[in-house]
Scaffold this active site. Structure first.
Site, short mmCIF file in Angstrom:
data_model
loop_
_atom_site.label_atom_id
_atom_site.label_comp_id
_atom_site.label_asym_id
_atom_site.label_seq_id
_atom_site.Cartn_x
_atom_site.Cartn_y
_atom_site.Cartn_z
N GLY A 293 0.02 -2.29 4.52
CA GLY A 293 0.85 -1.13 4.83
C GLY A 293 1.75 -1.40 6.01
CB SER B 13 -0.87 -0.03 1.27
OG SER B 13 -2.03 0.73 1.08
N PRO B 14 0.52 2.28 -0.76
CG PRO B 14 -0.75 3.90 -1.85
CD PRO B 14 -0.68 2.43 -1.58
CD GLN C 133 -1.59 7.08 -3.33
OE1 GLN C 133 -0.91 7.51 -2.41
NE2 GLN C 133 -2.74 6.45 -3.14
NE ARG D 218 -5.38 3.31 -1.11
CZ ARG D 218 -4.67 2.79 -0.11
NH1 ARG D 218 -4.11 3.59 0.78
NH2 ARG D 218 -4.48 1.50 -0.01
CE1 TYR E 62 -4.18 14.63 1.82
CE2 TYR E 62 -4.44 12.30 1.34
CZ TYR E 62 -3.99 13.31 2.17
OH TYR E 62 -3.36 13.01 3.36
CB ALA F 239 0.81 10.21 -1.81
CG LEU G 167 -5.45 -3.06 11.28
CD1 LEU G 167 -6.32 -2.94 12.53
CD2 LEU G 167 -3.99 -3.30 11.71
C1 LIG Z 1 3.47 5.55 7.13
C2 LIG Z 1 2.18 5.58 6.34
C3 LIG Z 1 2.09 6.40 5.22
C4 LIG Z 1 0.92 6.38 4.43
N1 LIG Z 1 0.88 7.08 3.27
C5 LIG Z 1 -0.12 6.89 2.39
C6 LIG Z 1 -0.06 7.38 1.08
O1 LIG Z 1 0.95 7.97 0.65
N2 LIG Z 1 -1.12 7.17 0.26
C7 LIG Z 1 -2.24 6.47 0.67
O2 LIG Z 1 -3.16 6.30 -0.12
N3 LIG Z 1 -2.31 5.96 1.91
C8 LIG Z 1 -1.28 6.13 2.76
N4 LIG Z 1 -1.30 5.51 3.99
C9 LIG Z 1 -2.40 4.57 4.29
C10 LIG Z 1 -1.95 3.15 3.92
O3 LIG Z 1 -1.69 3.01 2.55
C11 LIG Z 1 -3.00 2.10 4.33
O4 LIG Z 1 -4.18 2.34 3.60
C12 LIG Z 1 -3.32 2.15 5.83
O5 LIG Z 1 -2.12 2.22 6.58
C13 LIG Z 1 -4.13 0.94 6.27
O6 LIG Z 1 -3.46 -0.24 5.95
P1 LIG Z 1 -2.59 -1.06 7.08
O7 LIG Z 1 -3.52 -1.36 8.22
O8 LIG Z 1 -2.14 -2.31 6.35
O9 LIG Z 1 -1.45 -0.20 7.49
C14 LIG Z 1 -0.18 5.56 4.81
C15 LIG Z 1 -0.08 4.80 5.99
C16 LIG Z 1 1.08 4.77 6.73
C17 LIG Z 1 1.17 3.88 7.94
#
Ligand SMILES: Cc1cc2nc3c(=O)[nH]c(=O)nc-3n(C[C@H](O)[C@H](O)[C@H](O)COP(=O)(O)O)c2cc1C
Length: 398
Positions: free
Chosen positions: A339, A28-29, A106, A241, A193, A64, A317
Site C-alpha cells: 500500500g 493493495s486497495p 474491491q 480481504r 465493515y 473500496a 509494511l
Molecule cells: C490511503 C490508504 C487507503 C486505504 N484504503 C483501503 C481500502 O480501500 N480497502 C482496504 O481493504 N484497505 C485499505 N487500506 C489499507 C491498505 O490496503 C493496507 O492494507 C495497509 O495500508 C497496510 O499495508 P501497507 O503497510 O503496505 O500500507 C488503506 C490504506 C491507506 C494507506
C-alpha cells in the site's frame, strides 16, 4: 529430473482462472477520497492507479467501492451501485490491462462504519463542521443495533428481508465490475465493515439464523459469495480481504478464520487476502501484533498452512524487494500486497525487479525504458571520468 528454482518467486507469473499476472506484486486497495457524491471515478483515480500499472505491479486493485450509497465510508468514495458508474471504471480497467497488469476492484459495504470523515478531517463520524461543509451523515445499518464506538451512530439492525436485498446488491455490483473489465473482484470482508460485522461476536448479537453460532454468523458473507459467483464469469477471480482476527476478548479468532476460509474456497473464492482488526472504531482497544515489517505474515502463514488449496495474500509494511521475495520463499504467502510503499514510489516493482534480477529496463514502458538504458551509459562515463553531480560546485564558497 531436477527443476531449477526460479530466480525470483516475486517475478514468477501467477495464473488464476482467466488471467495471468506478470508478477506477485498486488496494489493493495487504497481509498483516495477523490470522488464526490456521484461515486464516479475520475481522472485522479485513472492517473493514480495508472501510475501503479505503469510501475510494473502485477495486480492493481481499485479502492473500496461501495455497492450502495449508504455502504460508502465517506462522501468521497467510489460506487458501483448503478450502471452509469461502469464507464469511468472501464476506462481505468482498460488502461491497467494495457500496461500488462491485471485490473481488480474491491467492493465494500461499510455497514455501521459508514458515514465518516476523510482521514485528514478526523476519520471519525461526521460532525456539525462536516455538515456545514455539505457532508451530511446518513443512517447506517449493521447486524445489530450496536454503535462501533463512542460518538458514532447506532446502526439500524438489518431484517432478514434487508439481508436478502443486500446480497443482491453485491451480486449486481460484481456483475458491473466484470462488465467494466476487472479480472479480480476483491470483497472487503475486513476492518469492521458489514461482512466482518456479521462474523464478529462483538458486532453481531442477533438471535435469528444470522447470529449466535459460528455457522449462523458466517451465513450472510457466504450467501454474498454464492450470489456473486453466480453473477460473474468463471474467468473472474474472487479475492476476499479478511480480518483474520479481531484481537479483542470475545472477538473473531484465527481458528474461526480457518473454518470460514474453507467455506469461502468451497464456494469459489480464489485468494484469501489477510489483514486484521477493525471490529470497533477505537483501534487502541485491539491487541493485535506490533505493526512491524510484514506484520500480517504470521496470519497469512497460518491460513496458508491450515488450508487445502487456495492462494493467500499478505499485506502490511512490505517495503523491500528482498523482504517481499523472502515472504514468498518462506511460505508466508503466495502474493504480496503493498500500500503505502507504492504511494511513496509507484515504480517500486520495476526497481524490485532490478534488485532481484539485475535486468535492464525492458519491463518499463518503452517511453521511459529506452531512455533509461541510454542514461545508464551516460552516467557510467561520468563516473569513469571521476565526476559527481557536485563536481561543478565543489569549489564554490558555501
Ligand atoms: C490511503 C490508504 C487507503 C486505504 N484504503 C483501503 C481500502 O480501500 N480497502 C482496504 O481493504 N484497505 C485499505 N487500506 C489499507 C491498505 O490496503 C493496507 O492494507 C495497509 O495500508 C497496510 O499495508 P501497507 O503497510 O503496505 O500500507 C488503506 C490504506 C491507506 C494507506
Amino acid at each position: 529430473m531436477n527443476v531449477a528454482a526460479p530466480a525470483s518467486l516475486l517475478f514468477t507469473p501467477l495464473t488464476i482462472r482467466g488471467f495471468t499476472a506478470p508478477n506477485r506484486v498486488m496494489v493493495s486497495p487504497m481509498q483516495q477520497y477523490a470522488s464526490d457524491d456521484s461515486g464516479l471515478a475520475n481522472d485522479f483515480h485513472l492517473v493514480q492507479l495508472g501510475r501503479f500499472a505503469m510501475g510494473g505491479a502485477g495486480m492493481v486493485i481499485v479502492e473500496a467501492t461501495a455497492i450502495e450509497p449508504i455502504g460508502r465510508m465517506s462522501h468521497m468514495d467510489l460506487g458501483l451501485w448503478s450502471d452509469e458508474q461502469i464507464a469511468p471504471l472501464a476506462r481505468i480497467a482498460a488502461f491497467i490491462s494495457s500496461q500488462g497488469a491485471v485490473p481488480g476492484i474491491q467492493l465494500v459495504h461499510a455497514g455501521r462504519k459508514g458515514s465518516m470523515q476523510a482521514p485528514w478531517d478526523g476519520m471519525g463520524p461526521l460532525t456539525e463542521a462536516d455538515i456545514a461543509r455539505g457532508e451530511a451523515p446518513w443512517p447506517t445499518i449493521g447486524p445489530s443495533a450496536i454503535s462501533p464506538g463512542q460518538g458514532w451512530q447506532v446502526p439500524e439492525a438489518m431484517s432478514e428481508a434487508d439481508i436478502a436485498a443486500n446480497v443482491t446488491l453485491w451480486a449486481d455490483a460484481a456483475r458491473r465490475a466484470a462488465q467494466a473489465g476487472f479480472g479480480i473482484i476483491d470483497l472487503h470482508g475486513a476492518h469492521g465493515y458489514l461482512l466482518h460485522a456479521f462474523l464478529s461476536p462483538i458486532s453481531n448479537h442477533r438471535t435469528d439464523s444470522y447470529g449466535g453460532s459460528l455457522a449462523n454468523r458466517m451465513r450472510y458473507p457466504l450467501e454474498v459469495i454464492t450470489a456473486m459467483r453466480a453473477a460473474i464469469p468463471d474467468a473472474c477471480a474472487i479475492f476476499y480481504r479478511l480480518s483474520v482476527l479481531d484481537g479483542m476478548a470475545g472477538g473473531w479468532t484465527e481458528a474461526d478464520s480457518l473454518i470460514f476460509c474453507r467455506e469461502l474456497l468451497a464456494r469459489g473464492v480464489d485468494v484469501i487476502d489477510c489483514s486484521s482488526g477493525g471490529a470497533v472504531s477505537d483501534r487502541s482497544t485491539d491487541t493485535r501484533v506490533r505493526r512491524g515489517y510484514a506484520f500480517h505474515a504470521p496470519y497469512s502463514r497460518a491460513m496458508r498452512q491450515g488450508l487445502d488449496g487456495g492462494l493467500v495474500a499478505t499485506v502490511g509494511l512490505i517495503v523491500d524487494p528482498h523482504q517481499a521475495e523472502a515472504v514468498l520463499r518462506s511460505g508466508d504467502a503466495d502474493i504480496v500486497a503493498l500500500g503505502r510503499e507504492l504511494l511513496a514510489d509507484p515504480n517500486w516493482t520495476h526497481h524490485a525487479r532490478h534488485v532481484l534480477l539485475g535486468e535492464g529496463y525492458d519491463d518499463w514502458p518503452q517511453q521511459a525504458g529506452w531512455w533509461l538504458d541510454k542514461r545508464v551509459g551516460a552516467l557510467r562515463k561520468l563516473q569513469e571520468a571521476g565526476e559527481t553531480p557536485m563536481t561543478r560546485y565543489q569549489d564554490s564558497p558555501a
